[in-house]
Motif scaffolding. Structure first.
Motif, short mmCIF file in Angstrom:
data_model
loop_
_atom_site.label_atom_id
_atom_site.label_comp_id
_atom_site.label_asym_id
_atom_site.label_seq_id
_atom_site.Cartn_x
_atom_site.Cartn_y
_atom_site.Cartn_z
N THR A 74 42.99 37.94 62.99
CA THR A 74 43.36 38.45 64.31
C THR A 74 42.22 39.33 64.83
OG1 THR A 74 45.13 39.52 65.58
CG2 THR A 74 44.51 40.57 63.50
N SER A 75 42.40 39.84 66.04
CA SER A 75 41.48 40.82 66.62
C SER A 75 42.27 42.05 67.01
CB SER A 75 40.78 40.26 67.85
OG SER A 75 39.95 39.18 67.53
N LEU A 76 41.65 43.21 66.88
CA LEU A 76 42.24 44.48 67.29
C LEU A 76 41.25 45.20 68.18
CD1 LEU A 76 43.58 45.82 63.87
CD2 LEU A 76 44.89 44.62 65.63
N SER A 77 41.72 46.22 68.90
CA SER A 77 40.81 47.02 69.71
C SER A 77 41.25 48.48 69.70
CB SER A 77 40.75 46.49 71.14
OG SER A 77 41.98 46.66 71.79
N GLY A 78 40.36 49.35 70.15
CA GLY A 78 40.64 50.78 70.25
C GLY A 78 39.69 51.42 71.23
N GLU A 79 40.12 52.48 71.88
CA GLU A 79 39.28 53.15 72.87
C GLU A 79 38.07 53.83 72.25
OE1 GLU A 79 41.47 55.61 75.55
OE2 GLU A 79 42.91 54.02 75.98
N ALA A 80 38.25 54.43 71.08
CA ALA A 80 37.15 55.09 70.36
C ALA A 80 36.98 54.37 69.04
CB ALA A 80 37.47 56.56 70.13
N ILE A 81 35.80 54.46 68.45
CA ILE A 81 35.55 53.79 67.17
C ILE A 81 36.51 54.30 66.10
CG2 ILE A 81 33.68 55.36 66.43
CD1 ILE A 81 33.85 51.53 65.86
N GLU A 82 36.86 55.58 66.16
CA GLU A 82 37.81 56.15 65.21
C GLU A 82 39.20 55.52 65.39
OE1 GLU A 82 34.51 58.97 65.98
OE2 GLU A 82 35.91 57.95 67.30
N ASP A 83 39.58 55.27 66.65
CA ASP A 83 40.85 54.59 66.92
C ASP A 83 40.85 53.19 66.32
OD1 ASP A 83 41.70 56.79 68.44
OD2 ASP A 83 41.00 55.88 70.32
N LEU A 84 39.73 52.50 66.49
CA LEU A 84 39.62 51.14 65.97
C LEU A 84 39.75 51.13 64.45
CD1 LEU A 84 39.07 48.14 66.66
CD2 LEU A 84 36.67 48.63 66.16
N MET A 85 39.06 52.04 63.77
CA MET A 85 39.14 52.10 62.31
C MET A 85 40.55 52.50 61.85
SD MET A 85 36.40 51.08 60.86
CE MET A 85 36.16 49.88 62.15
N ASN A 86 41.21 53.36 62.61
CA ASN A 86 42.59 53.72 62.28
C ASN A 86 43.51 52.52 62.46
OD1 ASN A 86 44.60 55.60 61.47
ND2 ASN A 86 45.21 55.82 63.62
N ASN A 87 43.30 51.74 63.53
CA ASN A 87 44.08 50.52 63.74
C ASN A 87 43.84 49.52 62.62
OD1 ASN A 87 45.13 51.55 66.11
ND2 ASN A 87 43.73 50.43 67.43
N LEU A 88 42.60 49.41 62.16
CA LEU A 88 42.28 48.51 61.05
C LEU A 88 42.99 48.97 59.77
CD1 LEU A 88 40.72 46.13 59.88
CD2 LEU A 88 38.76 47.66 59.58
N ARG A 89 42.97 50.28 59.52
CA ARG A 89 43.66 50.81 58.34
C ARG A 89 45.15 50.51 58.41
NH1 ARG A 89 46.69 54.88 57.29
NH2 ARG A 89 46.34 55.88 59.29
N LYS A 90 45.77 50.73 59.56
CA LYS A 90 47.20 50.44 59.73
C LYS A 90 47.48 48.96 59.52
CE LYS A 90 48.15 54.13 63.05
NZ LYS A 90 48.45 54.39 64.47
N TYR A 91 46.62 48.12 60.06
CA TYR A 91 46.78 46.67 59.88
C TYR A 91 46.73 46.31 58.40
CZ TYR A 91 45.94 41.67 60.34
OH TYR A 91 46.03 40.30 60.22
N ALA A 92 45.76 46.86 57.69
CA ALA A 92 45.62 46.58 56.26
C ALA A 92 46.82 47.11 55.47
CB ALA A 92 44.33 47.20 55.73
N LEU A 93 47.28 48.31 55.80
CA LEU A 93 48.43 48.88 55.11
C LEU A 93 49.70 48.04 55.33
CD1 LEU A 93 48.03 52.71 55.70
CD2 LEU A 93 48.13 51.55 53.49
N ALA A 94 49.88 47.58 56.55
CA ALA A 94 51.06 46.78 56.88
C ALA A 94 51.09 45.48 56.10
CB ALA A 94 51.11 46.51 58.39
N ARG A 95 49.93 45.02 55.72
CA ARG A 95 49.84 43.76 54.98
C ARG A 95 49.49 43.98 53.51
NH1 ARG A 95 49.51 43.84 59.86
NH2 ARG A 95 50.13 42.17 61.20
N THR A 96 49.50 45.23 53.08
CA THR A 96 49.24 45.66 51.71
C THR A 96 47.89 45.22 51.17
OG1 THR A 96 50.39 43.83 50.60
CG2 THR A 96 51.71 45.78 51.16
N TYR A 97 46.91 44.95 52.03
CA TYR A 97 45.57 44.59 51.56
C TYR A 97 44.94 45.74 50.78
CZ TYR A 97 45.77 40.59 54.72
OH TYR A 97 46.13 39.46 55.37
N LEU A 98 45.34 46.96 51.09
CA LEU A 98 44.76 48.11 50.40
C LEU A 98 45.15 48.15 48.93
CD1 LEU A 98 45.15 51.00 52.98
CD2 LEU A 98 43.04 49.99 52.15
N TYR A 99 46.19 47.43 48.56
CA TYR A 99 46.68 47.52 47.20
C TYR A 99 46.45 46.26 46.38
CZ TYR A 99 48.79 51.45 49.47
OH TYR A 99 48.98 52.59 50.19
N ARG A 100 45.68 45.33 46.89
CA ARG A 100 45.40 44.08 46.17
C ARG A 100 44.05 44.11 45.55
NH1 ARG A 100 47.99 39.66 50.26
NH2 ARG A 100 50.04 40.52 50.15
#
Length: 100
Positions: A74-100
């Motif tokens: 997928t693609s995500l976006s954010g107004e600031a680079i920090e927002d984008l990285m936070n959105n990426l982290r949330k996306y990864a957490l929601a799909r448990t990629y952080l724990y694989r």
């Protein structure tokens, strides 16, 4: 989290340095400055997934194409680079990629 159908324009060039990396998604602000308002993108390896990050002049937002094992997700976006990285982290957490 802002989902987007944005894809990197074909005329954008890849930069050699990563814009963010590691389990914390540490941002390389030198790369941020090299990308913003230019026809360029940078790879990102953070939170167990990879992505390609660029600045969209049309939307005035940071965008990322997200990949897992080479497949586009997928693609995500954010107004600031920090927002984008936070959105990426949330996306990864929601799909448990952080724990694989």
């Amino acid at each position: 989290m802002t989902a987007s159908d944005n894809r990197i324009p074909k005329n954008f060039q890849s930069l050699p340095d990563l814009i963010a990396e590691g389990p914390s998604g540490k941002i390389n602000y030198h790369v941020v400055e090299a990308i913003k308002d230019r026809l360029a993108y940078s790879e990102c390896t953070a939170f167990g997934i990879t992505g390609k990050v660029w600045w969209s002049k049309i939307d005035n937002r940071w965008c990322i194409e997200i990949f897992k094992s080479g497949a586009y997700l997928t693609s995500l976006s954010g107004e600031a680079i920090e927002d984008l990285m936070n959105n990426l982290r949330k996306y990864a957490l929601a799909r448990t990629y952080l724990y694989r």
